[in-house]
Design a protein around this motif. Structure first.
Motif, PDB file in Angstrom:
ATOM      1  N   ARG A 168      75.998  18.449  50.967  1.00 14.60           N
ATOM      2  CA  ARG A 168      75.796  17.961  49.594  1.00 14.60           C
ATOM      3  C   ARG A 168      74.564  17.075  49.503  1.00 14.60           C
ATOM      4  NH1 ARG A 168      80.916  14.976  48.024  1.00 14.60           N
ATOM      5  NH2 ARG A 168      81.604  15.267  50.159  1.00 14.60           N
ATOM      6  N   GLU A 185      93.986  15.636  48.639  1.00 15.76           N
ATOM      7  CA  GLU A 185      92.536  15.776  48.532  1.00 15.76           C
ATOM      8  C   GLU A 185      92.099  15.953  47.075  1.00 15.76           C
ATOM      9  OE1 GLU A 185      90.703  14.599  50.363  1.00 15.76           O
ATOM     10  OE2 GLU A 185      88.930  15.715  50.959  1.00 15.76           O
ATOM     11  N   TYR A 226      83.168   0.247  50.057  1.00 14.53           N
ATOM     12  CA  TYR A 226      82.881   1.687  50.044  1.00 14.53           C
ATOM     13  C   TYR A 226      81.655   2.054  49.215  1.00 14.53           C
ATOM     14  CZ  TYR A 226      83.718   6.714  49.701  1.00 14.53           C
ATOM     15  OH  TYR A 226      83.591   8.073  49.778  1.00 14.53           O
TER      16      TYR A 226
HETATM   17  O1  LIG Z   1      83.654  19.506  60.572  1.00 14.41           O
HETATM   18  C1  LIG Z   1      83.392  18.336  60.248  1.00 14.41           C
HETATM   19  C2  LIG Z   1      83.254  17.934  58.898  1.00 14.41           C
HETATM   20  C3  LIG Z   1      82.972  16.608  58.625  1.00 14.41           C
HETATM   21  N1  LIG Z   1      82.830  15.714  59.641  1.00 14.41           N
HETATM   22  C4  LIG Z   1      82.590  14.290  59.357  1.00 14.41           C
HETATM   23  O2  LIG Z   1      83.647  13.830  58.540  1.00 14.41           O
HETATM   24  C5  LIG Z   1      83.198  12.841  57.653  1.00 14.41           C
HETATM   25  C6  LIG Z   1      83.603  13.190  56.231  1.00 14.41           C
HETATM   26  O3  LIG Z   1      82.949  14.363  55.824  1.00 14.41           O
HETATM   27  P1  LIG Z   1      82.495  14.521  54.317  1.00 14.41           P
HETATM   28  O4  LIG Z   1      81.640  13.324  53.996  1.00 14.41           O
HETATM   29  O5  LIG Z   1      81.954  15.863  54.089  1.00 14.41           O
HETATM   30  O6  LIG Z   1      83.930  14.372  53.610  1.00 14.41           O
HETATM   31  P2  LIG Z   1      84.354  14.547  52.107  1.00 14.41           P
HETATM   32  O7  LIG Z   1      83.411  13.781  51.226  1.00 14.41           O
HETATM   33  O8  LIG Z   1      84.598  15.954  51.781  1.00 14.41           O
HETATM   34  O9  LIG Z   1      85.754  13.810  52.035  1.00 14.41           O
HETATM   35  C7  LIG Z   1      86.311  12.881  52.949  1.00 14.41           C
HETATM   36  O10 LIG Z   1      85.782  11.576  52.747  1.00 14.41           O
HETATM   37  C8  LIG Z   1      86.056  10.975  51.464  1.00 14.41           C
HETATM   38  C9  LIG Z   1      85.592   9.546  51.532  1.00 14.41           C
HETATM   39  O11 LIG Z   1      84.257   9.464  51.871  1.00 14.41           O
HETATM   40  C10 LIG Z   1      87.531  10.983  51.114  1.00 14.41           C
HETATM   41  O12 LIG Z   1      88.241  10.093  51.944  1.00 14.41           O
HETATM   42  C11 LIG Z   1      88.104  12.364  51.269  1.00 14.41           C
HETATM   43  O13 LIG Z   1      89.506  12.278  51.033  1.00 14.41           O
HETATM   44  C12 LIG Z   1      87.812  12.883  52.695  1.00 14.41           C
HETATM   45  O14 LIG Z   1      88.295  14.192  52.918  1.00 14.41           O
HETATM   46  C13 LIG Z   1      81.693  12.710  57.853  1.00 14.41           C
HETATM   47  O15 LIG Z   1      81.444  11.577  58.653  1.00 14.41           O
HETATM   48  C14 LIG Z   1      81.327  13.995  58.566  1.00 14.41           C
HETATM   49  O16 LIG Z   1      80.214  13.881  59.436  1.00 14.41           O
HETATM   50  C15 LIG Z   1      82.970  16.096  60.947  1.00 14.41           C
HETATM   51  O17 LIG Z   1      82.854  15.272  61.868  1.00 14.41           O
HETATM   52  N2  LIG Z   1      83.232  17.404  61.205  1.00 14.41           N
END
Ligand SMILES: O=c1ccn([C@@H]2O[C@H](COP(=O)(O)OP(=O)(O)O[C@H]3O[C@H](CO)[C@H](O)[C@H](O)[C@H]3O)[C@@H](O)[C@H]2O)c(=O)[nH]1
Length: 625
Positions: free
Chosen positions: A152, A349, A451
């Motif tokens: 994104r 989610e 946050y």
């Molecule tokens: O396969 C993966 C996918 C993601 N990540 C890590 O996981 C974290 C979160 O990834 P995203 O930022 O893409 O997550 P989303 O924004 O989709 O959502 C997540 O983060 C949000 C808060 O930032 C909410 O808490 C939400 O419920 C939760 O699923 C990041 O540090 C990313 O680097 C991994 O390590 N491996």
């Protein structure tokens, strides 16, 4: 040396005693070139309905090396999934069938708003919890999930290398490591007489992020942490699925390779378990495991108090939450009550909360209530788990987390997909398998304190509905200045009000640009100890504090002041500092002559004039201008 045809045929006869390979004649012809381990994997694949993987295999002697590397990949995929590929395929068939039948994963559950710990920054309870949290920190281990591509945001490098703010240019991983080291110092100071703690840090990477993460750490000497304190665990991707029978998809460029995609941040639990690190931590007396994400520059302001909540409440699981705006892209922490009486408090989610509410008697779905916020606290995916019950649970599950699948169907028959899909999992779903007796809680903090992630590119951020957070590089940086200004204000500094400005199409509050290194202050008590009466800061000001023992006393700042001091130098800064300072210059994110790290913010800092103080020798100093 190539084996003869006769030897190969003999090999086939030995390998296929009971004729298991007769359904895949092209594989059967090749059994003689495969090792016994490869044959076992082939048997498993046929048994699980994957015979199409061998339909195109040519005669033995052609592409034998590529056939072997196919099995190398299969072996890797098999060993990195709890229960192996058999479990993966069976789980996929079940979830795909549920998805086709339109089964709601929350069937039978009614959502309601749970109650948790709501903290108010700076009150007596908050200060007490911060103190407890710092004390507990020496028994903590940190786990950073950083395997995501950040699609994104669309930034080309790894997100950990982005500056948290551009006043100092400190990047996320540097800020995280310095915060952990500061906690380690502070916690060890509190536990005088006991041996000095070394707080471990695990970073989960993926093929997309691993090498640049290693390079960033190594070229910066691990930002002051011992390299032995840091462990990198790389998550593997999972096989993509072509149809409802969970048949594996080929890599579009290579017929001897399976297509793979990320499985999600939920992998972190299986990796921690299979690496054996949890066992090592138990032996070392670690009590808490804190999970966090790649780009939340405010997070460590919330860590001491939330760890304090875990310790005082005895929570096995504590999720950190903030007030959530309806439709904001963060999950809602929800109490789910089943018709059979079961209840759980879990993250729903963001893409599932609205349909769940609509299906359970809330026709407006995910909307704000009278407070102007969603009644469901927003999960920020900062989890604090108590190690012992976590380890016990993982010993049963091997870290397998409840999964989901999200196929994009070609049409309403739901028989074929627009493109391949795969199973995914999320780290915050860990509590789903826990027994009702598990102590699962959550802690709600002020958003300004806890946050402000960097997830959206400037174009998408500018389209966010008014009043909802942008979650962009612009808002992420401005949030640091706002939080630091508000904290100093609460500590008694007369702080100028912010102005509003627009950068990359996003209207934001611009506060004085104040930053400090984590060792200056981890808690509100630290700040209060270091700020004496009679200080003021004007709106155009920038203040950078790098040093543990820097004290502000009757300081009036109107411009830029930078204080650098070694730990052994105790420095009092007082008097009136006035200069032209540093100003924000508007820039456009489309201007490719400017580095991407800068232009995604919509501003850059023009350093016009500053006062820089440096203390490199031990001693007591007083600067008065
Ligand atoms: O396969 C993966 C996918 C993601 N990540 C890590 O996981 C974290 C979160 O990834 P995203 O930022 O893409 O997550 P989303 O924004 O989709 O959502 C997540 O983060 C949000 C808060 O930032 C909410 O808490 C939400 O419920 C939760 O699923 C990041 O540090 C990313 O680097 C991994 O390590 N491996």
């Amino acid at each position: 040396m190539a084996s003869s045809v006769a030897e190969k045929l003999a090999g086939v006869r030995v390998a296929d005693g009971d004729g298991w390979s007769s359904v895949a004649p092209n594989l059967r012809k090749n059994l003689g070139v495969l090792s016994s381990e490869e044959i076992e994997l082939a048997k498993m694949l046929l048994h699980e309905g994957q015979k199409h993987l061998f339909d195109h295999w040519p005669e033995p002697g052609v592409d034998d090396g590529r056939k072997k590397s196919f099995f190398d990949q299969v072996a890797r995929l098999n060993s990195s999934y709890p229960g192996g590929l058999v479990s993966y395929i069976q789980n996929a068939k079940r979830l795909l069938a549920d998805s086709k039948a339109g089964k709601n994963p929350y069937d039978g559950f009614t959502p309601s708003v749970p109650s948790g710990e709501v903290l108010k920054f700076g009150d007596d309870n908050f200060i007490m919890l911060e103190e407890v949290g710092v004390r507990e920190a020496r028994k903590a281990a940190f786990v950073l999930v950083a395997g995501g591509l950040g699609e994104r945001l669309g930034y080309k490098g790894i997100k950990l290398s982005l500056p948290v703010e551009t006043t100092t240019g400190r990047c996320f991983i540097q800020h995280y490591i310095e915060s952990i080291l500061a906690l380690q110092e502070a916690s060890s100071r509190q536990a005088q007489g006991q041996c000095k703690a070394e707080i471990p840090l695990v970073i989960m990477t993926s093929d997309d992020t691993h090498s640049p993460t290693v390079d960033l750490l190594e070229s910066n000497n691990y930002f002051g942490m011992k390299s032995t304190q840091v462990t990198l665990l790389k998550q593997e991707k999972v096989a993509c699925l072509d149809d409802n029978d969970a048949r594996f998809a080929f890599d579009p460029n290579d017929k001897y390779k399976l297509q793979t995609k990320p499985h999600g941040h939920g992998d972190v639990h299986a990796l921690l378990y299979s690496s054996g690190i949890l066992e090592i931590w138990r032996t070392a007396g670690i009590k808490w495991v804190l999970f966090f994400q790649d780009t939340n520059g405010l997070l460590f302001k919330a860590i001491p108090a939330s760890l304090g909540v875990s310790a005082t409440k005895g929570y096995h699981v504590n999720s950190l939450a903030v007030l959530r705006k309806a439709k904001e892209a963060i999950g809602g922490i929800t109490k789910l009550t089943h018709t059979d009486g079961r209840t759980m408090v879990i993250n729903v989610e963001y893409n599932q909360l609205d349909p769940l509410l609509r299906a359970t008697g809330h026709p407006d779905g995910d909307v704000n209530c009278d407070t102007g916020f969603s009644p469901f606290p927003g999960n920020i995916n900062q989890l604090i788990l108590e190690l012992e019950p976590y380890f016990e649970e993982l010993s049963k599950t091997r870290g397998a987390i409840s999964e989901f699948v999200n196929p994009k169907y070609k049409d309403s028959t739901k028989t074929s997909f627009k493109s391949s899909t795969r199973l995914e999992c999320m780290m915050q779903d860990y509590p789903k398998t826990l027994s009702p007796s598990a102590r699962v809680g959550f802690t709600v903090m002020d958003t300004w304190l806890a946050y402000s992630p960097v997830k959206n590119n400037p174009e998408d951020a500018a389209k966010v509905p008014k009043g909802n957070p942008y979650h962009s590089a612009t808002s992420g940086e401005m949030a640091i200045y706002r939080a630091n200004s508000l904290i100093l204000k609460k500590a008694g500094i007369q702080m100028a009000d912010p102005i509003t400005d627009v950068f990359n199409g996003q209207e934001v509050e611009v506060w004085p640009r104040i930053t400090w290194s984590p060792k200056w202050a981890l808690t509100f008590s630290d700040v209060k100890r270091k700020v004496e009466a009679g200080c003021s800061v004007s709106q155009i000001s920038t203040l950078v504090i790098n040093g543990q023992n820097v004290f502000l006393d009757s300081l009036s700042l109107d411009g830029t002041l930078i204080v650098n001091a070694i730990d052994e130098a105790e420095v009092k800064v007082t008097g009136s500092v006035q200069n032209k300072g540093w100003v924000l210059e508007h820039i456009d994110y489309k201007d490719t002559s400017i580095p991407e790290k800068t232009r995604i913010r919509g501003f850059r800092i023009q350093k016009i004039e500053q006062l820089e103080l440096k203390y490199t020798e031990p001693g007591n100093f007083c600067f008065k201008s």
